[in-house]
Design a protein around this motif. Structure first.
Motif, PDB file in Angstrom:
ATOM      1  N   GLY A 121       3.592   4.537  -7.302  1.00  0.00           N
ATOM      2  CA  GLY A 121       4.095   3.240  -6.855  1.00  0.00           C
ATOM      3  C   GLY A 121       4.118   3.121  -5.347  1.00  0.00           C
ATOM      4  O   GLY A 121       3.764   2.075  -4.785  1.00  0.00           O
ATOM      5  N   VAL A 122       4.516   4.209  -4.664  1.00  0.00           N
ATOM      6  CA  VAL A 122       4.548   4.192  -3.196  1.00  0.00           C
ATOM      7  C   VAL A 122       3.136   4.089  -2.634  1.00  0.00           C
ATOM      8  O   VAL A 122       2.872   3.324  -1.696  1.00  0.00           O
ATOM      9  N   VAL A 123       2.212   4.861  -3.209  1.00  0.00           N
ATOM     10  CA  VAL A 123       0.823   4.820  -2.746  1.00  0.00           C
ATOM     11  C   VAL A 123       0.225   3.436  -2.955  1.00  0.00           C
ATOM     12  O   VAL A 123      -0.471   2.900  -2.087  1.00  0.00           O
ATOM     13  N   ARG A 124       0.509   2.820  -4.088  1.00  0.00           N
ATOM     14  CA  ARG A 124      -0.015   1.485  -4.370  1.00  0.00           C
ATOM     15  C   ARG A 124       0.518   0.475  -3.358  1.00  0.00           C
ATOM     16  O   ARG A 124      -0.229  -0.379  -2.866  1.00  0.00           O
ATOM     17  N   THR A 125       1.805   0.575  -3.029  1.00  0.00           N
ATOM     18  CA  THR A 125       2.396  -0.346  -2.049  1.00  0.00           C
ATOM     19  C   THR A 125       1.755  -0.178  -0.678  1.00  0.00           C
ATOM     20  O   THR A 125       1.462  -1.155   0.023  1.00  0.00           O
TER      21      THR A 125
END
Length: 312
Positions: A121-125
């Motif tokens: 989720g952090v990487v996608r953001t």
């Protein structure tokens, strides 16, 4: 005995309620949308009609009394003038290069994000963030933070490893503009393709793995055909916006060194040369090209919706 005759009772009129017609009901349904429709027409269509009218005139803002009707001469000049033709070719080259590079990088990132890993989720953001940056701010970021030959990050890294110190904008101007646009539009392509990947049938993928198909075979024969519509949609939507791109060219190169695309040429003709008629003709051609691309994009979107409805 006297016979009594009874007078017939007067027929009481039956009141019938008239049902509103289908056309009246349709107008009643659309009535709340009329203010927004009128506002949209006033803001978008009336200026376009005015631009279309001006495009048929030889109209220089410095000599307003000398304007006169010239028919399609402005369009003929746009299509035959060497500088304008070069700007059209630059627009095509810029659009094709940015769209293809963004699609390839977006596909690679979408395939990586389709896998489960910690911190996804952090990487996608973080990967989506470049698309949310204001275009002018993104162009300024690339021009001063990355490309600057004296204090830019790219030359700083090359200096650290003992490499050369090139002037990126002067040496590779078109590539410098393309790189900034690819950085900004790759997240957009990634989101579209990631949505396509997550709409695949997991049972079909599992059956392929049970049959002994490799990852490359699954990608080539299942994933890529499934993503065809999503690739087309990303390419068409990206083309619509990049054809009209002005911010990166204006901010990074100011249209110099052979990077002037058609929107920047329209800006030059209107604000610098004050040729309102010629600039209007070039702008009308940009709008027509965008409408053609948008038509194909809408067809792809409608076909995607039909496929999803049929699958449901």
């Amino acid at each position: 005995m006297t016979a009594t005759t009874t007078a017939p009772l007067a027929a009481t009129p039956v009141r019938t309620t008239r049902q509103p017609s289908a056309r009246l009901r349709a107008w009643a349904t659309r009535a709340p949308l009329l203010p927004a429709l009128i506002f949209m027409i006033a803001v978008t269509q009336l200026p376009f009609v005015a631009t279309l009218v001006i495009s048929f005139f030889d109209w220089n803002a410095l000599y307003p009394k000398a304007r006169h009707f010239t028919g399609v001469d402005n369009y003929r000049e746009v299509l035959t003038d060497a500088d304008l033709r070069h700007s059209v070719w630059t627009t095509v080259l810029l659009t094709v290069a940015v769209v293809l590079a963004s699609l390839v990088l977006g596909l690679v990132l979408a395939l990586l994000l389709d896998r489960r890993f910690r911190g996804r989720g952090v990487v996608r953001t973080l990967l989506i963030a470049p698309f949310l940056v204001v275009p002018v701010a993104a162009a300024l970021l690339w021009k001063h933070v990355l490309y600057n030959p004296e204090y830019g990050l790219l030359n700083g890294l090359l200096h650290y490893v003992g490499g050369p110190q090139p002037d990126w904008i002067s040496n590779t101007p078109l590539l410098a503009v393309e790189a900034s646009l690819v950085w900004q539009w790759t997240p957009f392509m990634m989101l579209i393709l990631l949505a396509g990947l997550q709409s695949r049938d997991p049972q079909q993928l599992e059956a392929a793995r049970v049959d002994g198909a490799s990852d490359w075979q699954i990608f080539r024969h299942l994933t890529l055909p499934h993503l065809r519509r999503y690739l087309e949609l990303g390419a068409l939507l990206g083309s619509i916006y990049i054809v009209q791109n002005f911010d990166a060219v204006f901010t990074i190169t100011s249209g110099g060194l052979g990077t002037a695309n058609l929107p920047y040429t329209v800006y030059q003709s209107f604000y610098q040369a004050h040729e309102n008629g010629l600039a209007s003709a070039a702008g009308v051609l940009v709008v027509i090209g965008s409408i053609i691309i948008a038509t194909f994009a809408l067809r792809v979107v409608s076909s995607l919706f039909r496929e999803e409805v049929g699958r449901a």
